[in-house]
Design a protein around this motif. Structure first.
Motif, short mmCIF file in Angstrom:
data_model
loop_
_atom_site.label_atom_id
_atom_site.label_comp_id
_atom_site.label_asym_id
_atom_site.label_seq_id
_atom_site.Cartn_x
_atom_site.Cartn_y
_atom_site.Cartn_z
N PHE A 147 -35.39 172.92 -13.06
CA PHE A 147 -35.82 171.53 -12.90
C PHE A 147 -37.06 171.18 -13.99
CE2 PHE A 147 -33.33 171.91 -9.02
CZ PHE A 147 -32.94 170.59 -9.02
N VAL A 148 -37.96 172.23 -13.95
CA VAL A 148 -39.06 171.95 -14.93
C VAL A 148 -38.64 171.79 -16.35
CG1 VAL A 148 -41.49 172.60 -15.66
CG2 VAL A 148 -40.83 173.04 -13.17
N ILE A 149 -37.90 172.81 -16.72
CA ILE A 149 -37.66 172.92 -18.17
C ILE A 149 -36.87 171.77 -18.65
CG2 ILE A 149 -36.43 174.49 -19.64
CD1 ILE A 149 -37.53 177.02 -18.39
N SER A 150 -35.90 171.57 -17.75
CA SER A 150 -34.92 170.55 -18.14
C SER A 150 -35.42 169.25 -18.46
CB SER A 150 -33.79 170.29 -16.87
OG SER A 150 -32.91 171.35 -17.00
N THR A 151 -36.74 168.88 -17.94
CA THR A 151 -37.61 167.71 -18.15
C THR A 151 -37.96 167.63 -19.52
OG1 THR A 151 -39.71 168.57 -17.43
CG2 THR A 151 -38.17 167.42 -15.69
N GLY A 195 -47.45 172.84 -7.23
CA GLY A 195 -46.71 172.00 -8.22
C GLY A 195 -47.38 170.86 -8.56
N LEU A 196 -47.96 170.32 -7.47
CA LEU A 196 -49.04 168.91 -7.74
C LEU A 196 -49.88 169.05 -8.38
CD1 LEU A 196 -49.53 165.86 -7.08
CD2 LEU A 196 -50.71 166.70 -5.00
N VAL A 197 -50.92 170.31 -8.31
CA VAL A 197 -51.85 170.71 -9.10
C VAL A 197 -51.65 170.99 -10.46
CG1 VAL A 197 -53.60 172.68 -9.25
CG2 VAL A 197 -53.16 171.72 -7.01
N ASN A 198 -50.51 171.61 -10.61
CA ASN A 198 -49.78 171.88 -12.13
C ASN A 198 -49.82 170.76 -12.75
OD1 ASN A 198 -49.85 174.79 -12.20
ND2 ASN A 198 -47.84 174.86 -11.20
N PHE A 199 -49.02 169.88 -12.31
CA PHE A 199 -48.68 168.31 -13.10
C PHE A 199 -49.95 167.98 -13.07
CE2 PHE A 199 -48.13 163.87 -12.49
CZ PHE A 199 -47.15 163.78 -13.44
N SER A 200 -50.97 167.63 -12.38
CA SER A 200 -52.05 166.73 -12.37
C SER A 200 -53.08 167.35 -13.39
CB SER A 200 -53.02 166.92 -11.04
OG SER A 200 -52.18 166.21 -10.06
N ILE A 201 -53.30 168.79 -13.69
CA ILE A 201 -53.79 169.21 -14.59
C ILE A 201 -53.33 168.91 -16.08
CG2 ILE A 201 -54.69 171.45 -15.58
CD1 ILE A 201 -55.19 172.69 -13.01
N ILE A 202 -51.96 169.19 -16.09
CA ILE A 202 -51.35 168.80 -17.58
C ILE A 202 -51.45 167.17 -17.82
CG2 ILE A 202 -48.75 168.58 -18.48
CD1 ILE A 202 -47.97 170.76 -16.80
N ARG A 203 -51.16 166.47 -16.86
CA ARG A 203 -51.26 165.08 -17.29
C ARG A 203 -52.68 164.28 -17.34
NH1 ARG A 203 -46.39 162.29 -17.33
NH2 ARG A 203 -44.91 163.87 -18.00
N LEU A 204 -53.53 164.69 -16.35
CA LEU A 204 -55.04 164.43 -16.38
C LEU A 204 -56.02 164.77 -17.61
CD1 LEU A 204 -55.52 163.70 -12.49
CD2 LEU A 204 -54.89 162.08 -13.98
N ARG A 235 -30.08 162.99 -12.75
CA ARG A 235 -29.84 162.07 -14.05
C ARG A 235 -31.01 161.69 -14.61
NH1 ARG A 235 -25.50 159.99 -10.77
NH2 ARG A 235 -26.77 158.24 -10.22
N GLU A 236 -31.92 161.41 -13.85
CA GLU A 236 -33.26 161.24 -14.45
C GLU A 236 -33.62 162.41 -14.86
OE1 GLU A 236 -34.48 157.51 -11.21
OE2 GLU A 236 -35.44 159.53 -10.89
N VAL A 237 -33.86 163.51 -14.46
CA VAL A 237 -34.22 164.62 -15.05
C VAL A 237 -33.51 164.94 -16.49
CG1 VAL A 237 -34.06 167.20 -14.75
CG2 VAL A 237 -34.87 165.96 -12.76
N LEU A 238 -32.59 165.06 -16.50
CA LEU A 238 -31.86 165.21 -17.72
C LEU A 238 -32.11 164.00 -18.93
CD1 LEU A 238 -28.29 166.73 -16.60
CD2 LEU A 238 -30.42 167.88 -17.04
N ALA A 239 -32.17 162.73 -18.40
CA ALA A 239 -32.34 161.87 -19.03
C ALA A 239 -34.03 161.95 -19.79
CB ALA A 239 -32.55 160.68 -18.60
N ARG A 264 -41.98 165.74 -9.66
CA ARG A 264 -41.05 166.37 -8.34
C ARG A 264 -40.55 167.70 -8.95
NH1 ARG A 264 -37.57 160.76 -6.86
NH2 ARG A 264 -39.19 159.94 -5.64
N ALA A 265 -40.06 167.78 -10.27
CA ALA A 265 -39.81 169.04 -10.73
C ALA A 265 -40.87 170.24 -10.66
CB ALA A 265 -39.48 169.06 -12.31
N TYR A 266 -42.01 169.81 -10.83
CA TYR A 266 -43.13 171.16 -10.47
C TYR A 266 -43.11 171.32 -8.92
CZ TYR A 266 -44.80 171.35 -15.25
OH TYR A 266 -45.08 171.70 -16.78
#
Length: 322
Positions: free
Chosen positions: A69-73, A119-128, A199-203, A224-226
């Motif tokens: 899921f993560v890689i597919s994004t 997963g939330l922590v991973n995403f937050s560090i990446i984005r913020l 579909r949203e993941v792949l798009a 959500r993927a993370y």
């Protein structure tokens, strides 16, 4: 809709179906060949070798389902915290259960919270903090490793007997654990191929900008993927700790690159935008059987790495080019 449009739509579906099968076929054929070679080297126990390998491969497939899921994004998204989540989950759940079936549900609830939070922590560090996913998730993993070492020093830990029986037992020759992982794989495949979220993941993986213009909240999709990746890793840790009769610090080392290899060998695109969950299961079985084969030949770790690299290159070379 005209008959021409219907014909075109049917042709497109048929083309996607053929491509989907072609993606996982090299991994499936590779697993079959390595299984035959393993049985030949062992001299006996073809069925027993396959049964045991399916159980061991189930853990690798489980973390691979989340990683896909993560890689597919796309956009370089990857989760290198997976092995640390697995180990922390094993220690945390065993610390809660302490050999008691009565504490199984509280332990399960705890790890179902733990994984998505990581997963939330991973995403937050990446984005913020605008840190690349590879660096961010690895850094989170190192923090989790420290927590694991603190937990390991607090005393004896043991999974519940019921969980051990589930993870290592058989029913009419079939492993309940493997059936559970197959079920998780089916759900993941449906999510990615039939559900709106898939579909949203792949798009998002194919073109984040185009996905945003189409009204897709790409940040939420990646979050959500993370969280899914963290969740499957946490469940893997709970089950792996029970299968091993207790956690250990190095129990999940092979899952860091193994989960990524499962995604790529299974037919998913490392750049995102294309996924194949069924192929991931075959890839996990292939890598597990290969490790068994190398261990039977009494070869050293270096030979195992060379063999794994050669098989990975061979499988990728056999996949249809796009």
């Amino acid at each position: 809709m005209t008959s021409k449009a219907l014909t075109g739509s049917g042709s497109a579906r048929a083309s996607r179906s053929r491509r989907w099968h072609a993606d996982w076929l090299p991994a499936a054929l590779g697993a079959l060949l390595v299984w035959v070679a393993t049985g030949a080297v062992a001299g006996q126990g073809f069925l027993g070798t396959l049964q045991q390998s399916i159980i061991v491969a189930s853990f690798l497939a489980l973390v691979g389902f989340g990683e896909v899921f993560v890689i597919s994004t796309g956009s370089g998204n990857i989760d290198l915290s997976v092995p640390y989540v697995v180990t922390l989950s094993a220690y945390l759940s065993a610390s809660i259960m302490r050999g008691s079936d009565a504490m199984l549900l509280p332990a399960l609830a705890a790890i179902l919270v733990l994984g998505p939070i990581v997963g939330l922590v991973n995403f937050s560090i990446i984005r913020l903090l605008s840190i690349p996913p590879l660096v961010a998730t690895l850094a989170v993993g190192f923090v989790l490793r420290t927590v694991v070492e603190l937990l390991a020093a607090t005393g004896a830990k043991a999974p519940s007997p019921a969980l051990i029986h589930f993870a290592a037992g058989h029913f009419i020759g079939v492993s309940p654990l493997s059936l559970l992982v197959v079920g998780v794989g089916i759900v993941a495949s449906i999510l990615l191929t039939r559900a709106r979220y898939g579909r949203e993941v792949l798009a998002t993986g194919q073109s984040p900008e185009a996905a945003r213009l189409a009204g897709i909240a790409t940040s939420r999709v990646v979050l959500r993927a993370y969280m899914l990746s963290g969740g499957t890793a946490a469940i893997c840790g709970l089950l792996l700790g029970a299968y091993s009769n207790g956690p250990s610090l190095d129990m999940a080392e092979q899952y860091q690159l193994g989960a990524i290899a499962v995604v790529v060998l299974g037919g998913s695109a490392i750049a995102g935008g294309r996924s194949n969950v069924a192929g991931g299961w075959w890839a996990a079985l292939l890598l597990t059987l290969l490790a068994t084969l190398v261990s039977l030949t009494a070869a050293g770790p270096g030979v195992q790495h060379i063999a794994e690299g050669a098989v990975i290159v061979g499988v990728l070379a056999a996949m249809p080019k796009r």
